[in-house]
Design a protein around this motif. Sequence first.
Motif, PDB file in Angstrom:
ATOM      1  N   ILE A 123     -14.809  14.887  -6.917  1.00  0.00           N
ATOM      2  CA  ILE A 123     -16.059  14.530  -6.420  1.00  0.00           C
ATOM      3  C   ILE A 123     -16.611  13.482  -7.057  1.00  0.00           C
ATOM      4  CG2 ILE A 123     -18.194  15.150  -5.258  1.00  0.00           C
ATOM      5  CD1 ILE A 123     -16.875  18.038  -4.923  1.00  0.00           C
ATOM      6  N   VAL A 124     -17.015  13.605  -8.282  1.00  0.00           N
ATOM      7  CA  VAL A 124     -17.532  12.680  -9.079  1.00  0.00           C
ATOM      8  C   VAL A 124     -16.499  11.338  -9.110  1.00  0.00           C
ATOM      9  CG1 VAL A 124     -17.997  12.058 -11.495  1.00  0.00           C
ATOM     10  CG2 VAL A 124     -18.783  14.307 -10.587  1.00  0.00           C
ATOM     11  N   THR A 125     -15.464  11.362  -9.236  1.00  0.00           N
ATOM     12  CA  THR A 125     -14.285  10.194  -9.274  1.00  0.00           C
ATOM     13  C   THR A 125     -14.590   9.634  -7.783  1.00  0.00           C
ATOM     14  OG1 THR A 125     -12.802  11.159 -10.773  1.00  0.00           O
ATOM     15  CG2 THR A 125     -11.866   9.779  -9.437  1.00  0.00           C
ATOM     16  N   ALA A 126     -14.464  10.216  -6.675  1.00  0.00           N
ATOM     17  CA  ALA A 126     -14.881   9.544  -5.408  1.00  0.00           C
ATOM     18  C   ALA A 126     -16.115   8.886  -5.288  1.00  0.00           C
ATOM     19  CB  ALA A 126     -14.451  10.782  -4.386  1.00  0.00           C
ATOM     20  N   LEU A 127     -17.109   9.440  -5.824  1.00  0.00           N
ATOM     21  CA  LEU A 127     -18.434   9.024  -5.635  1.00  0.00           C
ATOM     22  C   LEU A 127     -18.649   7.718  -6.569  1.00  0.00           C
ATOM     23  CD1 LEU A 127     -20.692  12.170  -5.175  1.00  0.00           C
ATOM     24  CD2 LEU A 127     -20.129  10.399  -3.608  1.00  0.00           C
ATOM     25  N   ALA A 128     -18.228   7.999  -7.911  1.00  0.00           N
ATOM     26  CA  ALA A 128     -18.903   6.949  -9.015  1.00  0.00           C
ATOM     27  C   ALA A 128     -17.432   6.278  -9.623  1.00  0.00           C
ATOM     28  CB  ALA A 128     -19.514   7.686 -10.120  1.00  0.00           C
ATOM     29  N   GLY A 129     -16.181   6.619  -9.123  1.00  0.00           N
ATOM     30  CA  GLY A 129     -15.088   6.092  -9.676  1.00  0.00           C
ATOM     31  C   GLY A 129     -14.970   4.570  -9.096  1.00  0.00           C
ATOM     32  N   PRO A 130     -13.843   3.825  -9.982  1.00  0.00           N
ATOM     33  CA  PRO A 130     -13.620   2.541  -9.312  1.00  0.00           C
ATOM     34  C   PRO A 130     -12.766   2.735  -7.790  1.00  0.00           C
ATOM     35  CG  PRO A 130     -12.012   3.062 -11.076  1.00  0.00           C
ATOM     36  CD  PRO A 130     -13.143   4.437 -10.945  1.00  0.00           C
ATOM     37  N   PRO A 131     -12.860   1.531  -7.107  1.00  0.00           N
ATOM     38  CA  PRO A 131     -12.483   1.605  -5.888  1.00  0.00           C
ATOM     39  C   PRO A 131     -10.845   1.913  -6.049  1.00  0.00           C
ATOM     40  CG  PRO A 131     -13.458  -0.383  -6.325  1.00  0.00           C
ATOM     41  CD  PRO A 131     -13.603   0.367  -7.491  1.00  0.00           C
ATOM     42  N   ARG A 132     -10.081   2.396  -4.931  1.00  0.00           N
ATOM     43  CA  ARG A 132      -8.668   2.429  -5.191  1.00  0.00           C
ATOM     44  C   ARG A 132      -8.015   1.218  -5.031  1.00  0.00           C
ATOM     45  NH1 ARG A 132      -7.239   7.073  -1.143  1.00  0.00           N
ATOM     46  NH2 ARG A 132      -5.132   6.067  -1.342  1.00  0.00           N
ATOM     47  N   ILE A 133      -6.882   0.886  -5.215  1.00  0.00           N
ATOM     48  CA  ILE A 133      -6.294  -0.128  -5.091  1.00  0.00           C
ATOM     49  C   ILE A 133      -5.695   0.028  -3.573  1.00  0.00           C
ATOM     50  CG2 ILE A 133      -3.895  -1.360  -5.857  1.00  0.00           C
ATOM     51  CD1 ILE A 133      -4.306  -0.404  -8.448  1.00  0.00           C
ATOM     52  N   PRO A 134      -5.923  -1.054  -2.704  1.00  0.00           N
ATOM     53  CA  PRO A 134      -5.456  -0.954  -1.398  1.00  0.00           C
ATOM     54  C   PRO A 134      -3.977  -1.018  -1.338  1.00  0.00           C
ATOM     55  CG  PRO A 134      -6.539  -2.972  -1.740  1.00  0.00           C
ATOM     56  CD  PRO A 134      -6.492  -2.343  -3.042  1.00  0.00           C
ATOM     57  N   ARG A 135      -3.235  -0.330  -0.271  1.00  0.00           N
ATOM     58  CA  ARG A 135      -2.091  -0.174  -0.209  1.00  0.00           C
ATOM     59  C   ARG A 135      -1.610  -1.130   0.889  1.00  0.00           C
ATOM     60  NH1 ARG A 135      -2.273   6.042  -1.112  1.00  0.00           N
ATOM     61  NH2 ARG A 135      -2.373   6.133  -3.339  1.00  0.00           N
ATOM     62  N   PRO A 136      -0.367  -1.647   0.864  1.00  0.00           N
ATOM     63  CA  PRO A 136       0.141  -2.590   2.026  1.00  0.00           C
ATOM     64  C   PRO A 136       0.031  -1.998   3.409  1.00  0.00           C
ATOM     65  CG  PRO A 136       1.722  -2.413   0.256  1.00  0.00           C
ATOM     66  CD  PRO A 136       0.710  -1.479  -0.077  1.00  0.00           C
ATOM     67  N   TRP A 137       0.341  -0.571   3.385  1.00  0.00           N
ATOM     68  CA  TRP A 137       0.454   0.055   4.643  1.00  0.00           C
ATOM     69  C   TRP A 137      -1.011   0.725   5.142  1.00  0.00           C
ATOM     70  CZ3 TRP A 137       2.835   1.957   0.447  1.00  0.00           C
ATOM     71  CH2 TRP A 137       2.257   3.119  -0.202  1.00  0.00           C
ATOM     72  N   GLU A 138      -1.882   0.563   4.520  1.00  0.00           N
ATOM     73  CA  GLU A 138      -3.169   1.155   4.937  1.00  0.00           C
ATOM     74  C   GLU A 138      -3.773   0.286   6.183  1.00  0.00           C
ATOM     75  OE1 GLU A 138      -6.046   1.100   1.715  1.00  0.00           O
ATOM     76  OE2 GLU A 138      -5.294   3.129   1.087  1.00  0.00           O
ATOM     77  N   GLY A 139      -4.268   1.036   6.918  1.00  0.00           N
ATOM     78  CA  GLY A 139      -4.653   0.445   8.342  1.00  0.00           C
ATOM     79  C   GLY A 139      -3.681   0.332   9.276  1.00  0.00           C
ATOM     80  N   ALA A 140      -2.335   0.588   8.832  1.00  0.00           N
ATOM     81  CA  ALA A 140      -1.096   0.627   9.720  1.00  0.00           C
ATOM     82  C   ALA A 140      -1.045   2.123  10.345  1.00  0.00           C
ATOM     83  CB  ALA A 140       0.131   0.208   9.281  1.00  0.00           C
ATOM     84  N   THR A 141      -0.393   2.240  11.500  1.00  0.00           N
ATOM     85  CA  THR A 141      -0.346   3.610  12.397  1.00  0.00           C
ATOM     86  C   THR A 141       0.410   4.506  11.373  1.00  0.00           C
ATOM     87  OG1 THR A 141       1.133   2.799  13.820  1.00  0.00           O
ATOM     88  CG2 THR A 141      -1.279   2.670  14.495  1.00  0.00           C
ATOM     89  N   ALA A 142       1.515   3.761  10.788  1.00  0.00           N
ATOM     90  CA  ALA A 142       2.571   4.492  10.204  1.00  0.00           C
ATOM     91  C   ALA A 142       2.960   4.133   8.771  1.00  0.00           C
ATOM     92  CB  ALA A 142       3.725   4.896  11.093  1.00  0.00           C
ATOM     93  N   ARG A 143       3.369   4.872   7.800  1.00  0.00           N
ATOM     94  CA  ARG A 143       3.902   4.103   6.803  1.00  0.00           C
ATOM     95  C   ARG A 143       5.311   3.471   6.773  1.00  0.00           C
ATOM     96  NH1 ARG A 143       3.544   8.510   1.659  1.00  0.00           N
ATOM     97  NH2 ARG A 143       1.633   7.177   1.117  1.00  0.00           N
ATOM     98  N   PRO A 144       5.491   2.316   6.183  1.00  0.00           N
ATOM     99  CA  PRO A 144       6.760   1.876   6.301  1.00  0.00           C
ATOM    100  C   PRO A 144       7.952   2.954   5.932  1.00  0.00           C
ATOM    101  CG  PRO A 144       5.777   0.919   4.412  1.00  0.00           C
ATOM    102  CD  PRO A 144       4.866   1.668   5.155  1.00  0.00           C
ATOM    103  N   ALA A 145       8.954   2.371   6.251  1.00  0.00           N
ATOM    104  CA  ALA A 145      10.142   3.279   6.005  1.00  0.00           C
ATOM    105  C   ALA A 145      10.653   2.912   4.601  1.00  0.00           C
ATOM    106  CB  ALA A 145      11.485   2.978   7.042  1.00  0.00           C
ATOM    107  N   LYS A 146      11.191   3.858   3.814  1.00  0.00           N
ATOM    108  CA  LYS A 146      11.712   3.594   2.489  1.00  0.00           C
ATOM    109  C   LYS A 146      13.084   2.846   2.560  1.00  0.00           C
ATOM    110  CE  LYS A 146       9.642   7.629   0.213  1.00  0.00           C
ATOM    111  NZ  LYS A 146      10.218   8.722  -0.575  1.00  0.00           N
TER     112      LYS A 146
END
Length: 92
Positions: free
Chosen positions: A67-90
């Motif tokens: 919880i502390v990490t989520a509240l005060a930690g650095p922002p997560r590195i955005p992933r290329p598939w974030e915002g997409a409806t599905a993950r890309p195929a491996k």
Amino acid sequence: MNAAHHSDSRVDALRARRWFWAMTMLAVPTMGALYQTPRSQPGLGSGILVLVSALALIATGVQAARIVTALAGPPRIPRPWEGATARPAKEK
């Protein structure tokens, strides 16, 4: 969308803080029980109390740290598939 369940980040932060303090307040008596148990008579009951207290202390500590990490930690590195409806195929 229900008005009571809106996605306001302030509400999420307040809820996270409430859970953080709940985890902290649960960890304090758990640590007290874990501290006092070795002073009691050895036996099965003491062993079970140590096990349960240790597991509860670990669980509350890990959750509070998350919880502390989520509240005060650095922002997560955005992933290329974030915002997409599905993950890309491996790729194989």
